[in-house]
Design an enzyme around this catalytic site. Structure first.
Site, PDB file in Angstrom:
ATOM      1  N   ARG A 162     -16.147 -25.996  53.812  1.00 16.15           N
ATOM      2  CA  ARG A 162     -15.327 -24.792  53.638  1.00 16.15           C
ATOM      3  C   ARG A 162     -14.285 -24.978  52.546  1.00 16.15           C
ATOM      4  O   ARG A 162     -14.064 -24.100  51.709  1.00 16.15           O
ATOM      5  CB  ARG A 162     -14.674 -24.432  54.985  1.00 16.15           C
ATOM      6  CG  ARG A 162     -13.746 -23.264  55.060  1.00 16.15           C
ATOM      7  CD  ARG A 162     -14.194 -21.961  54.417  1.00 16.15           C
ATOM      8  NE  ARG A 162     -15.515 -21.504  54.759  1.00 16.15           N
ATOM      9  CZ  ARG A 162     -16.299 -20.852  53.907  1.00 16.15           C
ATOM     10  NH1 ARG A 162     -15.895 -20.570  52.668  1.00 16.15           N
ATOM     11  NH2 ARG A 162     -17.498 -20.473  54.267  1.00 16.15           N
ATOM     12  N   LYS A 169       1.282 -14.573  37.264  1.00 18.51           N
ATOM     13  CA  LYS A 169       0.966 -13.886  38.528  1.00 18.51           C
ATOM     14  C   LYS A 169      -0.166 -14.624  39.237  1.00 18.51           C
ATOM     15  O   LYS A 169      -1.258 -14.088  39.456  1.00 18.51           O
ATOM     16  CB  LYS A 169       0.600 -12.423  38.235  1.00 18.51           C
ATOM     17  CG  LYS A 169       1.779 -11.648  37.651  1.00 18.51           C
ATOM     18  CD  LYS A 169       1.422 -10.229  37.230  1.00 18.51           C
ATOM     19  CE  LYS A 169       2.648  -9.569  36.592  1.00 18.51           C
ATOM     20  NZ  LYS A 169       2.329  -8.242  36.003  1.00 18.51           N
ATOM     21  N   LYS A 176      12.557 -10.975  28.276  1.00 16.51           N
ATOM     22  CA  LYS A 176      12.113  -9.663  28.752  1.00 16.51           C
ATOM     23  C   LYS A 176      13.268  -8.669  28.707  1.00 16.51           C
ATOM     24  O   LYS A 176      14.396  -9.019  28.343  1.00 16.51           O
ATOM     25  CB  LYS A 176      11.593  -9.798  30.174  1.00 16.51           C
ATOM     26  CG  LYS A 176      10.336 -10.655  30.258  1.00 16.51           C
ATOM     27  CD  LYS A 176       9.628 -10.425  31.580  1.00 16.51           C
ATOM     28  CE  LYS A 176       8.466 -11.407  31.715  1.00 16.51           C
ATOM     29  NZ  LYS A 176       7.923 -11.454  33.064  1.00 16.51           N
ATOM     30  N   GLU A 229       9.803  -9.479  24.435  1.00 15.71           N
ATOM     31  CA  GLU A 229       9.150  -8.227  24.808  1.00 15.71           C
ATOM     32  C   GLU A 229       9.809  -7.054  24.082  1.00 15.71           C
ATOM     33  O   GLU A 229      11.031  -6.985  24.012  1.00 15.71           O
ATOM     34  CB  GLU A 229       9.303  -8.052  26.332  1.00 15.71           C
ATOM     35  CG  GLU A 229       8.739  -6.764  26.878  1.00 15.71           C
ATOM     36  CD  GLU A 229       9.013  -6.617  28.387  1.00 15.71           C
ATOM     37  OE1 GLU A 229       8.941  -7.635  29.113  1.00 15.71           O
ATOM     38  OE2 GLU A 229       9.328  -5.495  28.815  1.00 15.71           O
ATOM     39  N   ASP A 261       4.746  -4.220  25.151  1.00 13.80           N
ATOM     40  CA  ASP A 261       4.550  -3.863  26.558  1.00 13.80           C
ATOM     41  C   ASP A 261       4.266  -2.376  26.744  1.00 13.80           C
ATOM     42  O   ASP A 261       5.041  -1.513  26.295  1.00 13.80           O
ATOM     43  CB  ASP A 261       5.789  -4.244  27.362  1.00 13.80           C
ATOM     44  CG  ASP A 261       5.487  -4.237  28.854  1.00 13.80           C
ATOM     45  OD1 ASP A 261       4.367  -4.628  29.230  1.00 13.80           O
ATOM     46  OD2 ASP A 261       6.367  -3.825  29.633  1.00 13.80           O
TER      47      ASP A 261
END
Lengths: 281, 281, 281, 281, 281, 281
Positions: E102, E137, E169, E199, E220
């Site tokens: 597993r 992320k 940012k 950004e 962005d």
């Protein structure tokens, strides 16, 4: 061969135990008095009769000290040993043998002590269908190992922690507002792979439990007569576990009441070590 | 107040013990049956007489579970408690109390058991100058804690590991080629802050040790007569430690031979827990 | 061969050091520019004369990176090396060699630096009975390793921590209410395997210590004349350790006063690395 | 206030350092000689001039020992201190102060030593545009802390590990088949957030690098004349870093060649501690 | 062969994953139903097409369970596999195979899922010069592994953490008082081996960035027209990274605007596993 | 409030996640561009509808970064949130908010994604008595957290590991020599607090299981008709769990066959994150 079922856990535990014993400076006595090239042969021998448990821990201790497999088990975990019986042999650098000896013996002595005590309890009730079970009254950090020792001694494992089964005790019952709401709450929130046990002190409580249903009932501190009555009431619809006031004298009578399980905290919290010596050739 | 002298070690140990008991899913019984806002008051009570040890461990277990100090010690480590005596109180969320209870009791029971057994040994020899000492026959991972319990019971600590003192045993002597070369080797390589003890089995060996010099001599498995003779030979020039065949029956006779120390493996390897209950109000 | 006496500690330290250097993405330069199958041979060579220490750390770094023993020590810890002298050889995947190189060199450079500085101090006092000792002024996390380097350089180890010997300093004396109560308190509570040292600043204090008894006396910041007088007063009844104002210029004079030990914080807190290069064939 | 930028890393490091010093039995001297309720006030004072670094480590050591914030910084990291200058104050239980003192001083002494040495180098080249940079020649396990100390001393940080930037050295160039293929390989496989530096030993190599392009060029072991020529060739198209043969005597001449950076291994591998005392009131 | 570049990190992660799955009592089903000596042969087979990643993790899981290398990779990380394609073979004790299965499949499934999704994105833009990049992320604790999977799928890695590159940012810009002070602040304090990205939401902001200079600009949530314009404005002076609103449908249009990089959080935060089966012979 | 039931596990996981993101040098962007004294207010807002899970993880991330409780949950785990819905507020040092933001969002996004997908499955079968259950197909290292998310989404937990329940699969059956010996072996060796489930592929196998007895039967890859027939055969004597070929389209039909449980690997191995934004005021 019977082995502890999670070698990764065992390896880490043995490592910590060796670090605890070696401290910051290592085995200063052996370093001072024994040559790096000296080798020895030695035998682990039982100085009293019992059930052996913990061979993997000893093997791992020497392996970690030496980098090689120098420990040869003669018996296996769960085997009966007589006084003077040979348990294992070891050959290798003398410094390694002396450096890991105490850790190996501390593990084997403790686990064999638990296995041996479990076997004594089991022997007293071998003529019944009852089985001896352990508790969570284990040494902090050693639970999985001590429960393995219980199995090696012929006992059954109860919960390994608060998370793998439900055991509703008196305080839970009070907080939940009674046996019925407590059992309903448990059934509602618990996963389908989890068993539910509930403690009762009276036969009236037991009747409620039988009605609502559970997997196991813990009959706490009941007399032999009460236990017998309880077993009759249950009629096989759930497992009956007796606890409280169990010792090597009382266990037989309790088992003969027909209960399925007898849980004994002393197995893990009050077993003496089994005396195992390391004799150098 | 008497506290365990290394709170960082204690915190980590208690954390591991809680993780062991809570497992992956936590206290599923209390989560199912007790409301998050329910609170309880409870008392730790001795169910048998003894010496208390481990209060910091209990306090820490509840602190880690709750984030607050909810444990109030009434006694302190080393205190004598009678059957039924109040040890500590606790107030807080019922789930916290039940979730940390077992860890708190496992630590207190075990450490108090060791302290109590040590106190029993010490009481038998209080009329002599001898002191009871522990050994390295401790539970893997709990050595510093168990040795603290020995101190709480009035005992002395022997080595904490292989690294903080020299103890030359029979195998070292053989490997080094005798007592004289063994002691010389140790003295040559060991730091000046480290004590040297050597084991002897005979009075002849003892004489050699006295000549060459050491800090402590371990008189292993000697009869009371031999011990008496040994003490006379030594004449205060080094500390005399007796070991082997020591139990609650024999310890008095051994102490009366005039030895300074009597080391007892059973203090840590075979003490029963002290039975401590948690009674909810 | 001379080895660091606790390989488990060493293994863990080297693992942490490699993880620190490899970070999250590993040796991105070698991965980009060197083929996985390329192999290299290289030699560790001293770029200045000194005492080598740390070979086990280098061996372990390459072993952990490669899974195999690819490091071959030519010298051993404690050996003297001349400028240009060959220390060790290594053969294996080029990526492994470059990936573990810095960790291996950081350990060997630092530990050899300490060993070399210790040897310099020791050489200055070789004509006396005094020995150079280290202190607890070590790099956090590296104490056991740095104290091993001191031994490889011919020095003696003082305490490894606050727990393995008593050292009563000025603040302890003040807090205890004087030298006499401080020594009595220590003797009363300390285990029989633990040595006691006490710091004195004056000869009057020293006389008190001699009367009450201790294992070692620390003569702090005394002049050579004072030290000589102190040694005379002590008359061999306890070990004399000098500290304060010790450097390569002053150490000879201090040693010639007859003290047994001279402790030098600089051994571990201010040693320069020994310059060790890795030359690829 | 200037703080070490990753307090979680700092907390764990300080915990390990305290455990290393406290060992298994804790500060046995203070436990024996100082009452649990005694309190003290003390001052951290510089015994020599320098740049202070490591206040957070000291604060954390006392916090972990005491559970409270008992350390008050007077200066902050990066501040200049004169001989005798007050750095910080501390008030609390005497046992806590003595138990954490050594760890606090070991961190502050070492980090302040690095900051101070960096500041000395920086001062020599303050009239140029060049900056002092560190290397990966750091103490195993302390890299992030030592690089912070370099910043506190006014230096620049080079790579933190093998993974956060590319540095193509001679062995990589050989393995890749030359500067051109090495740079191409790096550019192809490296993420767009990663800088590329390459080492050159000759001006011819430098010309190739300028043609192919990189972020930084490492001019290794070049003479001042070569460096000057190199800077001219580069003409601002990439950063120039000089390394090799840098010490407090040579650094000025190197900086005056017009290079952007001068990397100095000695900042971290050979700085002496800054002598910081703890004076009890 | 392509391998995860930090085997030490991998070993520790696999160990933790095995411990998580084995729990305290190990694989109780296999222990109960399968003999210790039974052996099996099995094949890892793709149940859908994709890119394979994670073979080292599977190999390590079986190695840790068995102590031997019993896993044989047929493909390597980054290889394309068709539905039904053979990925690896394994032979050994049946209990080992079932005990580690597993963990092996969880790693391979997840990492192959990420690699496969990355490859899908990359395929859509293969006709452009743009490259797919990941983000931070990622799954807590698995970042280095998931970013490796992105590389195996043909993607580029963005920052591995907050520490290895600067990404300014919107909140940073506001806090710093605008783009100009933000960029100046970053350039002043950041090491020379660290890249700076900023950004921008508008073309006006972009013009400011171009003037002040940076390594990469993050465009962005711009429309394709804006992106095209931005690329023109930049004129190759810095790398252009597009982010926001990227999915398998929109990625082609975005890539055709001429940007260098397109970052896609979904690669790691929303990839489905690749279905990989283990078929026993 | 609903909380993750083992905060110690959560604390350690969050610490590791923060260390992973902060790396060796911390949040270099915020350190460079934002003042240490700047503070911010921000809101966690759902960018899509779903079920919230993971608030404790976010709270802990900010607590560990700041040392204070600066996170205020508006919703609680298990709550439904609409697009744009406010989940939590946070106020504190801007550097703290930006430094812990990604870890907080990675945990909340992933766990909320799992809870939301579970809720979608559950909603499709709300008119039946069936419940959705998870599997061991979880992210390595996150099992307890992901299973908590399943509960928050209204699902049931299957086994947490190989150790807390028996699940006899096809390979076990083959190895044991058939269903009957496999079940007998399990019953004989397993503790009384452990449930037994067995997988069947055919109705014939099912009949055998019903005869021998078990707690749960896993009906693997059966058609709706077969499942219906199976449920009828079982007649409530054991729990019926369906698995294989389950997706949001098929789940309703499966549930309507009368099975008790439907296990869905996709809940944990293939859920997309729930998009949660952090909007600064």
């Amino acid at each position: 061969m019977i082995h502890f079922p999670n070698q990764l856990l065992l390896q880490e535990a043995v490592r910590q135990a060796l670090l605890e014993d070696l401290g910051r400076a290592g085995d200063i006595t052996s370093l001072a008095t024994i040559s790096a090239t000296a080798t020895s042969h030695a035998k682990f021998v039982a100085r009293e009769a019992g059930i052996i448990c913990g061979l993997d821990f000893a093997a791992e201790a020497f392996r970690q000290m030496d980098g090689k497999d120098i420990f040869e088990a003669i018996l296996q975990d769960g085997d009966k040993v007589e006084r003077g019986g040979l348990i294992a042999k070891i050959s290798g650098p003398s410094r390694t043998l002396l450096g890991a000896e105490r850790v190996a013996r501390n593990y084997m002595g403790r686990l064999s002590g638990i296995a041996s005590l479990t076997a004594q309890y089991s022997a007293r009730i071998a003529h019944t269908k009852a089985r001896i079970a352990d508790t969570r009254k284990t040494t902090p950090g050693l639970r999985a190992f001590e429960k393995y020792a219980v199995r090696c001694g012929g006992g059954m494992n109860h919960r390994f922690g608060l998370d793998d089964a439900v055991l509703i005790k008196d305080n839970h019952i009070v907080a939940a507002g009674g046996i019925v709401p407590a059992l309903h709450a448990a059934k509602k929130s618990i996963g389908h792979m989890v068993k539910i046990e509930i403690e009762v002190d009276t036969l009236d409580q037991l009747k409620t439990v039988i009605e609502v249903g559970a997997d196991v009932v813990l009959l706490d501190n009941m007399s032999a007569d009460q236990l017998r009555e309880a077993v009759k009431l249950v009629g096989g619809k759930l497992l009956c576990e007796a606890s409280g006031g169990v010792n090597l004298e009382t266990v037989k009578v309790i088992a003969e009441t027909g209960v399925d399980l007898i849980s004994v905290g002393a197995l893990t919290h009050s077993a003496s070590v089994l005396d195992i010596g390391l004799d150098f050739d």
